[in-house]
Design a protein around this motif. Structure first.
Motif, mmCIF file in Angstrom:
data_model
loop_
_atom_site.group_PDB
_atom_site.id
_atom_site.type_symbol
_atom_site.label_atom_id
_atom_site.label_comp_id
_atom_site.label_asym_id
_atom_site.label_seq_id
_atom_site.Cartn_x
_atom_site.Cartn_y
_atom_site.Cartn_z
ATOM 1 N N ASN A 1 41.523 27.368 26.405
ATOM 2 C CA ASN A 1 42.057 27.960 27.637
ATOM 3 C C ASN A 1 41.508 27.231 28.861
ATOM 4 N N GLY B 1 34.587 35.786 28.855
ATOM 5 C CA GLY B 1 34.553 36.065 27.415
ATOM 6 C C GLY B 1 34.868 37.502 27.049
ATOM 7 N N ARG B 2 34.313 38.461 27.812
ATOM 8 C CA ARG B 2 34.463 39.856 27.423
ATOM 9 C C ARG B 2 35.599 40.564 28.149
ATOM 10 N N ARG C 1 38.762 37.893 27.710
ATOM 11 C CA ARG C 1 38.882 37.534 26.285
ATOM 12 C C ARG C 1 39.506 36.151 26.095
ATOM 13 N N MET C 2 39.059 35.212 26.910
ATOM 14 C CA MET C 2 39.576 33.849 26.801
ATOM 15 C C MET C 2 38.922 33.133 25.625
ATOM 16 N N GLN C 3 39.605 32.096 25.144
ATOM 17 C CA GLN C 3 39.190 31.393 23.944
ATOM 18 C C GLN C 3 39.092 29.892 24.218
ATOM 19 N N PRO C 4 38.406 29.132 23.310
ATOM 20 C CA PRO C 4 38.385 27.670 23.456
ATOM 21 C C PRO C 4 39.797 27.100 23.559
ATOM 22 N N VAL D 1 29.363 30.847 27.370
ATOM 23 C CA VAL D 1 30.693 30.239 27.441
ATOM 24 C C VAL D 1 30.503 28.858 28.049
ATOM 25 N N VAL E 1 33.042 29.758 23.096
ATOM 26 C CA VAL E 1 32.865 31.162 23.482
ATOM 27 C C VAL E 1 32.110 31.862 22.358
ATOM 28 N N ASP E 2 30.901 32.332 22.663
ATOM 29 C CA ASP E 2 30.186 33.139 21.677
ATOM 30 C C ASP E 2 29.402 34.230 22.417
#
Length: 243
Positions: free
Chosen positions: A38, A29-30, A33-36, A62, A57-58
């Motif tokens: 991926n 996530g940090r 920086r992957m997103q839903p 994750v 991702v919040d």
């Protein structure tokens, strides 16, 4: 973008929807920086790989949905147990990382007479935890789907005295045998790598009493981290899966 490989410490199966571990979630996530939506590849140490898609991702977690699993065996036929006398600074971390890339199965940190690292029990236990994380990261990078064990640190003589039916090897600059003169086939090896100052004569005599065979790598004196990786690579070429 290359699909990242992530270790998950609990058993996985299809069609689980799981939260990644804190370390993995922070990396995905940090750092990445992957997103839903991926994709990631997960492995749990069972010699399988799991295809998954990020669903959440919040700041707290994750989550991923596992879609597929398959066996992906990248383990060497040579079972190699490295006994490495603890070296200074980043040398030990480097040795652990690279030896795992080369296929070592077990690593036992050792304390010998000339060991240059002096740590109390608490600090040594924290070091072992750190080395296990390095082992996991090495597997994520090199494609291994089983996690080698980093054992608690013990004294050299205690490790040498452990029962082991495999071949026991000790690097020695005046040995008469080399890796190429060892008889084939060999499936299990316990490899001892001494400290930066070498083993004392008493320790060398002790290894002989416990059935270790002295071997020579070549005419030059190698640093402890160089010796470990050179020996492992040579053993994998002769008895394992490098070639």
């Amino acid at each position: 973008m290359r699909i990242p490989r992530i270790y998950h410490p609990q058993p996985l199966s299809v069609p689980d929807n799981i939260a990644l571990s804190d370390d993995a979630a922070n990396h995905v996530g940090r750092v990445l920086r992957m997103q839903p939506g991926n994709k990631v590849l997960l492995f749990d140490g069972s010699n399988q790989v799991f295809s998954a898609e990020i669903t959440l991702v919040d700041k707290k977690q994750v989550r991923v949905q596992i879609a597929d699993q398959q066996v992906d065996d990248r383990e060497s036929p040579l079972n190699l147990h490295l006994g490495q006398v603890i070296s200074r600074g980043e040398k030990m971390e480097f040795t652990i990382q690279k030896s795992i890339e080369l296929g070592v199965n077990i690593i036992t940190p050792l304390v010998s007479e000339r060991c240059g690292v002096k740590l109390d029990r608490e600090r040594l236990e924290k070091k072992v935890q750190q080395w296990q994380k390095i082992a996991i990261a090495a597997c994520e990078q090199c494609g291994r789907n089983q996690i080698p064990l980093i054992r608690p640190a013990i004294r050299l003589e205690e490790w040498c005295a452990e029962p082991d039916e495999g071949l026991k090897l000790n690097l020695h600059p005046r040995a008469s045998q080399s890796i190429n003169t060892l008889s084939m086939p060999i499936k299990d090896i316990r490899l001892l790598i001494g400290p930066e100052g070498g083993l004392s004569q008493e320790e060398i005599d002790m290894t002989a009493r416990h059935g270790f065979t002295d071997i020579l790598l070549g005419p030059r004196v190698l640093r402890t981290e160089t010796a470990a990786l050179t020996a492992i690579a040579a053993l994998q070429i002769r008895f394992g899966d490098l070639g």
